[in-house]
Scaffold this motif. Structure first.
Motif, PDB file in Angstrom:
ATOM      1  N   SER B 114       1.963  40.095 -38.985  1.00  0.00           N
ATOM      2  CA  SER B 114       2.068  41.226 -39.914  1.00  0.00           C
ATOM      3  C   SER B 114       1.405  40.870 -41.240  1.00  0.00           C
ATOM      4  O   SER B 114       1.735  39.836 -41.845  1.00  0.00           O
ATOM      5  CB  SER B 114       3.535  41.569 -40.150  1.00  0.00           C
ATOM      6  OG  SER B 114       3.638  42.377 -41.302  1.00  0.00           O
ATOM      7  N   PRO B 115       0.462  41.694 -41.720  1.00  0.00           N
ATOM      8  CA  PRO B 115      -0.209  41.392 -42.992  1.00  0.00           C
ATOM      9  C   PRO B 115       0.779  41.192 -44.138  1.00  0.00           C
ATOM     10  O   PRO B 115       0.513  40.409 -45.055  1.00  0.00           O
ATOM     11  CB  PRO B 115      -1.077  42.630 -43.230  1.00  0.00           C
ATOM     12  CG  PRO B 115      -1.344  43.167 -41.869  1.00  0.00           C
ATOM     13  CD  PRO B 115      -0.087  42.901 -41.074  1.00  0.00           C
ATOM     14  N   SER B 116       1.951  41.816 -44.074  1.00  0.00           N
ATOM     15  CA  SER B 116       2.915  41.671 -45.178  1.00  0.00           C
ATOM     16  C   SER B 116       3.594  40.303 -45.160  1.00  0.00           C
ATOM     17  O   SER B 116       4.271  39.922 -46.112  1.00  0.00           O
ATOM     18  CB  SER B 116       3.955  42.783 -45.127  1.00  0.00           C
ATOM     19  OG  SER B 116       4.773  42.620 -43.993  1.00  0.00           O
ATOM     20  N   LYS B 117       3.421  39.541 -44.054  1.00  0.00           N
ATOM     21  CA  LYS B 117       4.003  38.198 -43.985  1.00  0.00           C
ATOM     22  C   LYS B 117       2.932  37.114 -43.818  1.00  0.00           C
ATOM     23  O   LYS B 117       3.250  35.949 -43.575  1.00  0.00           O
ATOM     24  CB  LYS B 117       4.991  38.126 -42.813  1.00  0.00           C
ATOM     25  CG  LYS B 117       6.159  39.114 -42.951  1.00  0.00           C
ATOM     26  CD  LYS B 117       7.238  38.909 -41.910  1.00  0.00           C
ATOM     27  CE  LYS B 117       8.391  39.878 -42.171  1.00  0.00           C
ATOM     28  NZ  LYS B 117       9.543  39.623 -41.288  1.00  0.00           N
ATOM     29  N   ASP B 118       1.673  37.513 -43.964  1.00  0.00           N
ATOM     30  CA  ASP B 118       0.554  36.609 -43.686  1.00  0.00           C
ATOM     31  C   ASP B 118       0.259  35.740 -44.916  1.00  0.00           C
ATOM     32  O   ASP B 118      -0.806  35.842 -45.536  1.00  0.00           O
ATOM     33  CB  ASP B 118      -0.657  37.453 -43.280  1.00  0.00           C
ATOM     34  CG  ASP B 118      -1.866  36.609 -42.895  1.00  0.00           C
ATOM     35  OD1 ASP B 118      -1.670  35.413 -42.569  1.00  0.00           O
ATOM     36  OD2 ASP B 118      -2.990  37.144 -42.932  1.00  0.00           O
TER      37      ASP B 118
END
Lengths: 282, 282
Positions: B114-118
């Motif tokens: 997920s980009p929000s956790k990358d």
């Protein structure tokens, strides 16, 4: 005037390739590339670009689908159209005419375009692939710059390239593409000190700052290839960032405005649609 | 030895900020940042990095979850773990230890994060945002370079920065971050002609080519700030791209290896997890 790089001539060659690609497919009863263009509202520039894209697409034998939405529609309406086009197996490329009217959330809408149909290279994923050296499609204006340079049969490897301007749509991707061609690339901008000196040692100077006639003969050397990406309206005429009359007598080669970089972009957009068709078949 | 840029000292300051951030949250009974690290197989380097990340995370008060999978597992097993972590509301950052064993499809797996956790900036979307000037997280090694330069309180605006190396993980993102700081940036590489001359006029020289002791005193000027990102094994020692003993006497400031750029990267990874926590709360 052998010093002028003729964008129209280069575009003609690319157009021939596209025409052949499409007519070969037609003969074999294979699918032909079809582009969907989404226009929201009534922006004059967008209407103009859409008409010009349609004209080129149709002239080359490609399909062109216009999807128009009123300015009164909502983000969700545009997204819903994008989703339909993402699913449509006959559509290979999706163009969203920008800018959207101010009541729309451009970023939210752009990210819904399927990367496999993002022939205008608008999504973060397409941009990420570009900078990681694995582009699915090349963005059209930067690709036009590189295509024009390559048409000159000059050796780009190790050349000192100066890119003036660092926008997301021109300066940065041009620098990336020329780095891929093994040039040594310097990116300059409004905060650069000694700009004239930096530009003057460039083997290839690409100017994309949107300031009409900013670059005069003091910014170039006798052997320089100068690519002018500017298109400003100046005294009622489309004018580049380079003062053409002053620079043409000094540099080695120069693109005119109009008739240079801009003469190629729409053609390269259609070429991307052809590539999308080939990519998605495998 | 006042010429040495001390990465450990800079890291200490960032660590203090992180500790305060986390202890303030603990006092208020708020969620604390937790990082999940995925290790597939038994790569020695990956095991080392994971242990070091855990040590730093725990010492700062952050949570650290180790997810290990055997080399005999499949792409789908790794993806399934990533999906679980994407959904886990207690996990703010996901690190996938690279390289994966050769039987795994790295690209296919990375895109599931997920980009929000990358927080390690691995996905195309994260990279796209970085180059479009809207990064959610800064990649740690490039951020370390910029953080060290900023710690010197030098004015980067308009400075002539030369980045030697054009890798996706260092050279290109470093150039991008320094361009954001309004430097004039030149990217050089193995095909650059007159490399020595280009490097020698740099106000700031960043070297990331992985060739031990390649840069000697003939590549720098007396006022140069030199940042060495190289970490090669040379005669049994971790060695930078800069010949430290030869360059330190000539340049103005220089990062050592080890103790320079590398001393800061893990700390910046934890900092990204803190930022993820703040971003995801709103």
């Amino acid at each position: 005037m052998g010093k002028i790089i003729n964008g129209k001539e280069v575009a003609l060659k690319v157009k021939e390739d596209i025409k052949n690609f499409i007519s070969n497919r037609k003969e074999k009863d294979l699918k032909i590339p079809k582009i969907a263009s989404i226009l929201v509202g009534n922006d004059g520039g967008s209407i103009y670009y859409m008409a010009s894209q349609e004209k080129v697409a149709v002239s080359l034998g490609a399909g062109f689908l216009k999807v128009t939405l009123p300015e009164t529609s909502k983000n969700e309406d545009v997204i819903s159209e994008i989703h339909k086009l993402n699913e449509d197996k006959d559509v290979q490329g999706i163009i969203l005419q920008l800018p959207l009217p101010s009541n729309f959330d451009e970023k939210k809408i752009i990210k819904e375009i399927s990367p496999s149909k993002d022939i205008d290279c608008l999504t973060f994923e397409s941009q990420g692939k570009l900078y990681m050296g694995e582009p699915k499609f090349l963005p059209c204006t930067p690709n036009s710059v590189v295509t024009l340079i390559k048409s000159l049969n000059v050796d780009i490897v190790g050349k000192n390239v100066v890119v003036l301007g660092r926008s997301n749509i021109v300066g940065k991707p041009v620098a990336q593409l020329l780095l891929n061609e093994n040039a040594t690339v310097t990116i300059c901008h409004s905060k650069t000190k000694n700009l004239r000196e930096v530009c003057r040692v460039a083997d290839i100077l690409v100017v994309a700052i949107g300031r009409p006639k900013f670059i005069d003969e003091t910014y170039v050397n006798e052997d320089a290839i100068v690519i002018d990406v500017g298109t400003s309206s100046f005294e009622g005429k489309i004018t580049g960032d380079v003062d053409f009359d002053k620079v043409i007598d000094k540099c080695k080669l120069l693109t005119p405005v109009p008739g240079g970089v801009g003469a190629l972009t729409t053609t390269l957009l259609i070429k991307n649609a052809c590539e999308a068709l080939e990519q998605n078949e495998y």
